[in-house]
Design a protein around this motif. Sequence first.
Motif, PDB file in Angstrom:
ATOM      1  N   ARG A  67      33.278  10.645  63.848  1.00  0.00           N
ATOM      2  CA  ARG A  67      34.704  10.598  63.530  1.00  0.00           C
ATOM      3  C   ARG A  67      35.460  11.339  64.627  1.00  0.00           C
ATOM      4  N   VAL A 102      39.397   6.510  58.326  1.00  0.00           N
ATOM      5  CA  VAL A 102      38.745   7.054  57.133  1.00  0.00           C
ATOM      6  C   VAL A 102      39.351   8.391  56.720  1.00  0.00           C
ATOM      7  N   GLU A 106      36.118   9.297  51.196  1.00  0.00           N
ATOM      8  CA  GLU A 106      35.633   7.925  51.134  1.00  0.00           C
ATOM      9  C   GLU A 106      34.156   7.867  51.503  1.00  0.00           C
ATOM     10  N   ILE A 108      31.019   5.307  53.278  1.00  0.00           N
ATOM     11  CA  ILE A 108      30.819   4.205  54.219  1.00  0.00           C
ATOM     12  C   ILE A 108      29.592   3.415  53.787  1.00  0.00           C
ATOM     13  N   ALA A 122      31.815   9.828  54.121  1.00  0.00           N
ATOM     14  CA  ALA A 122      32.504   9.963  55.408  1.00  0.00           C
ATOM     15  C   ALA A 122      32.492  11.405  55.889  1.00  0.00           C
ATOM     16  N   LEU A 151      34.473   0.501  53.974  1.00  0.00           N
ATOM     17  CA  LEU A 151      34.822   1.743  53.297  1.00  0.00           C
ATOM     18  C   LEU A 151      34.911   1.506  51.796  1.00  0.00           C
TER      19      LEU A 151
END
Length: 222
Positions: A67, A102, A106, A108, A122, A151
């Motif tokens: 991320r 994201v 959440e 994945i 996430a 997601l």
Amino acid sequence: SGGEEIVIATEMGQAIRVSEQTVRPMGRTARGVRGIRLSGQDYVVGVAIVDESKTLLTVTKGGYGKRTPFEAFRQMKNRGGKGVTCQKITDKTGLLCGIAVVKSDEDIMMITNDGTIIRTPADGIPLYGRPAAGVIVMKLYDGAKLVNFALTEKEKEVLPLGALIMTLECGVRFLTDYLNGDTYFKVKREDHNLDRCRTQFKLVADMESKWDEMKRIVKESE
């Protein structure tokens, strides 16, 4: 809305951040304008709307991911440039599979070309800078590659059921091992696995008696 910013990413790990105002409205059959300049056989794998309160997720075909804060991508004055690196591409990482915006609560869901699916939170994927390769988010078998991901919101409401099922499953495993002659779990005395089984089943019964309270606790944590 007319004032959004977007990130366009390519298979080779390049990305560009531009304002949607740089693209004028056109008709349905119009050719459009260039968003990012591509090199060789490179092509676009994803477009995301910038949200500074969230992060940009990049996932590669080799099962790597990370991320990155949107602040790492400065807005370009003009569209159509080559962009900057959003994902380090190596033989190990594989090419970029896609991008997504994201938030930490959440999950994945990822799928490979051989049909294997996993689900991961996430917030379990670390933050890295633009040029980083990231970490392994899905271990792949030889010849497999990650082909898509999506997601999904965390399902806190099923936590009590998950705890009950896991406990019940553990009790069944202890009972099975006891009936098979204690060949799997290490035991220190006779009927050790049977006693373990009884303990797990009692815990299941306790959960069932406090089911409404467990659901209330989970709901209050949201």
